[in-house]
Structure formats: structure tokens, C-alpha cells
Design an enzyme around this catalytic site. Sequence first.
Site, mmCIF file in Angstrom:
data_model
loop_
_atom_site.group_PDB
_atom_site.id
_atom_site.type_symbol
_atom_site.label_atom_id
_atom_site.label_comp_id
_atom_site.label_asym_id
_atom_site.label_seq_id
_atom_site.Cartn_x
_atom_site.Cartn_y
_atom_site.Cartn_z
ATOM 1 N N ASP A 144 0.864 -1.183 0.000
ATOM 2 C CA ASP A 144 0.000 0.000 0.000
ATOM 3 C C ASP A 144 0.897 1.227 0.000
ATOM 4 O O ASP A 144 1.692 1.432 0.925
ATOM 5 C CB ASP A 144 -0.921 0.010 1.223
ATOM 6 C CG ASP A 144 -1.779 1.268 1.269
ATOM 7 O OD1 ASP A 144 -2.692 1.393 0.443
ATOM 8 O OD2 ASP A 144 -1.506 2.132 2.133
ATOM 9 N N GLU A 164 -1.652 -1.579 -5.665
ATOM 10 C CA GLU A 164 -2.857 -0.889 -6.100
ATOM 11 C C GLU A 164 -2.696 -0.416 -7.544
ATOM 12 O O GLU A 164 -1.626 0.029 -7.943
ATOM 13 C CB GLU A 164 -3.140 0.313 -5.209
ATOM 14 C CG GLU A 164 -3.434 -0.021 -3.774
ATOM 15 C CD GLU A 164 -3.467 1.222 -2.915
ATOM 16 O OE1 GLU A 164 -4.547 1.564 -2.417
ATOM 17 O OE2 GLU A 164 -2.414 1.840 -2.753
ATOM 18 N N CYS A 181 -12.326 -3.780 6.424
ATOM 19 C CA CYS A 181 -11.649 -4.454 7.529
ATOM 20 C C CYS A 181 -11.039 -5.751 7.020
ATOM 21 O O CYS A 181 -11.745 -6.592 6.439
ATOM 22 C CB CYS A 181 -12.621 -4.730 8.669
ATOM 23 S SG CYS A 181 -11.882 -5.636 10.058
ATOM 24 N N CYS A 205 -12.793 -8.948 9.210
ATOM 25 C CA CYS A 205 -14.160 -9.427 8.987
ATOM 26 C C CYS A 205 -14.709 -9.041 7.617
ATOM 27 O O CYS A 205 -15.747 -9.573 7.209
ATOM 28 C CB CYS A 205 -15.090 -8.907 10.077
ATOM 29 S SG CYS A 205 -15.350 -7.107 10.037
ATOM 30 N N CYS A 252 -12.383 -1.270 13.261
ATOM 31 C CA CYS A 252 -13.618 -1.738 12.635
ATOM 32 C C CYS A 252 -14.799 -1.476 13.573
ATOM 33 O O CYS A 252 -14.722 -1.758 14.779
ATOM 34 C CB CYS A 252 -13.519 -3.222 12.305
ATOM 35 S SG CYS A 252 -14.988 -3.893 11.497
ATOM 36 N N CYS A 264 -16.376 -5.599 14.197
ATOM 37 C CA CYS A 264 -15.630 -6.586 14.977
ATOM 38 C C CYS A 264 -14.625 -5.950 15.926
ATOM 39 O O CYS A 264 -13.929 -6.683 16.647
ATOM 40 C CB CYS A 264 -14.918 -7.569 14.056
ATOM 41 S SG CYS A 264 -13.547 -6.848 13.108
ATOM 42 N N ASP A 313 -2.654 1.757 7.107
ATOM 43 C CA ASP A 313 -1.941 1.387 5.888
ATOM 44 C C ASP A 313 -1.659 -0.106 5.830
ATOM 45 O O ASP A 313 -1.730 -0.720 4.760
ATOM 46 C CB ASP A 313 -0.637 2.184 5.793
ATOM 47 C CG ASP A 313 -0.879 3.674 5.642
ATOM 48 O OD1 ASP A 313 -1.955 4.032 5.118
ATOM 49 O OD2 ASP A 313 -0.025 4.471 6.045
#
Length: 368
Positions: free
Chosen positions: A154, A238, A302, A305, A321, A324, A331
Site C-alpha cells: 500500500d 494498487e 476491515c 471481517c 472496525c 468486529c 496502511d
Amino acid sequence: MLVEASRPRPPKGRASAPGYNEQARQLTEARAAFAWLRAGSVTVQQQALRDFAQAMSSFFGGTHGRPTWRKAGRNEGFRQVAVRPDHVRRVNRRHGQVWVPKIGWVRFRWSRQVPEGVKSYRVTCDRAGRWHIAFAAIPPSIPSPGNGQTVGVDRGVAVSAALSTGQLLRVPALTPGEQQRLRRLHRRLARGKRGSNRRAKVKKAIARLKAREGDRRRDWVEKTSTDLARRFDLIRVEDLNIRGMTRSAKGTVDRPGHNVRRKAVLNRGILANGWGRLVARLEHKAPGRVERVNAAYTSQRCSACGHIAPDNRKSQAGFQCVVCRFVGHADVNAACNIAAGRVVTARGALQPPGGAVSREPQLATSTP
């Protein structure tokens, strides 16, 4: 109605520009007429004509913009071809020599081993006044380690590259003292008189600092890309449109942009972290082992989850999150989503890069 773009034609009554062969014949006539042109290497001059012909061909082909004139102090250099093995020799442990036509033997620092069988080299001068020589050679790719591991990368501004393993990498920038000196030099440049020798010295001092920053960024990119290519079988990044992301926001006279200064700071931050160069070098060193993943919602999803919500991103570095209660670095969480290789579609569905493995039943259409 779609209209196929055609190659621009010259105005009526005007002949098209001469090609390389005609320009080469004109160069021969000009060298016979002018002694100052004859004093230079004909090979270097012919290569300049070839570069111009290639630039015009790329422009009419629609892949590049219109060629522009070279500016003094930028893009200085030349290319030499037909290099023989005896044209490059090593003098001692630190220095070597290269034969430059019309000049003779020129010493250079032997920073790395010159590959065997090189046919050409390019000599350039950067804006800091430093001369470099680069021998054209295609290095071998880095073999895969064969461990089956996948890593997600990332790219960001505060953190140059965050890996799904939890490692945070940053491009080494200028030190605080160097940044302070750069600001002082910019103020002196603004007060200087255009065309004066003192202003030229200030510009060269600024160029030296910027060149030092660029050298550190390139060195970081080379070391980081080599390390990733040696450690992981598959590297996922990405798929970003960096050219569009770093486009200026100033707009036009009729429709001026908003937050232009803030956008300019963001653009400089993106370019200073070497986003494009890192992926390009990864693709060079690990061909076929670099995958581009859609970047949509990777920073909001997330990794534990799979819940997607803008409220998950608490701050630049904080991620929690709302479902969860998973807590982690924002990052690194995005890098884990990239490593998983799942793409978030416009409807919010998750699917692998190759496409969805299942879909809702659709009405069958039959043809009579």
C-alpha cells in the site's frame, strides 16, 4: 457516431516534414559546409536525428505528446552507438575510461561492473552539473524464491510503502537542516535578478539539494524493489492512475479550481515517495509476478471481517472496525486487503482479480 482518428495532415500547398533519411543527407551537406558542425561526432548527430524521428512518430501515433525544444541546463547529453569492447577499459579499482569520438579517453568512476557486449552508452548532465555515463544493457530478472508467499504493498504519503507483513517503509528525505537551507535558497532565488551570475549560483545550489533528494529516492526504490522480488513469489499493488492523481487543480480562467495550494502539496508528496517508479522497477525485476489490484475501498475495508465503512478509518494511521472492533494500522490493513487480491465492485461485492466465482441467476434470453 465514432470517427476514427487519422494522422494530422499538413496544410494544402505545404510539403510534409522530411524524414530521417532526408535529414541525414542534409546533415552530410551541412557538415561539409560548416566547420563547427564538422568538429562534432557524426554518430552523435545522427542519433539525435533518430531520437527526433522517433519522437515525431510517437506523437503522430498518439502515444506521446508533441516534442519540445530542449532547454539549457536540462536534458543535456548525447548517445554513442557502435561501441567496441576495447572502447571501455578499467584503470584501477575506482576508475575506468571510455572512448568518446572527437574527444578521446574520458575517465569515469567505476561504480559497478560494465556488462559484456554493450553496444551503446549515453552521457548526460543533470541540473546539478553532474555528468553521468550509462551503458545500455538489459539486466536479468530476479528469480522467484519459490516459497509461495504473497505480499500486498500500500503506497502512501506519510508512509511510502506499507507491507501486509506489517513493515512500514519510508523514503529517506532531506534532513531538517537541508530543508531549512533549501527554504533560504528559495528566498534568495526570489530576490535575485534574472540573468545574474549570483542567481545562477543559487539555482545550482538548489539543484544540488534536489539532486541529493532524488538520489536517495532512487536508491530506496532500487533496494526496496530488489528486496521484495527476492522475498515473495507474488507482489500485489494498487492500480493507481498517478498521472491523473497528480494533475494540477488550478482549473481554467472561466472555471478556477479550489484548494489549489493544498492539492499542490499533495501532488509533491505523491511524487516525492516514488509511487510510479517503485511499481515500474518491481515489474522490471519480477516480470509476471506483479499484480495490480483495484484500489476501491481498500482503506475502508476491515481485513479481519470484511466490513466496509468510512467510519473504520479513524485517522491517517488509525483503523478500528465498527463491527468486529479490530484495531490496527490503517496502511497495513489496506496492504492486507491488497494482498488478499479481492476487488470491491460498485455494488459492494468482493471478488478475486480474475472475476466473480459466482453470480446471481439471470434471465435466459433465447433467439428465435
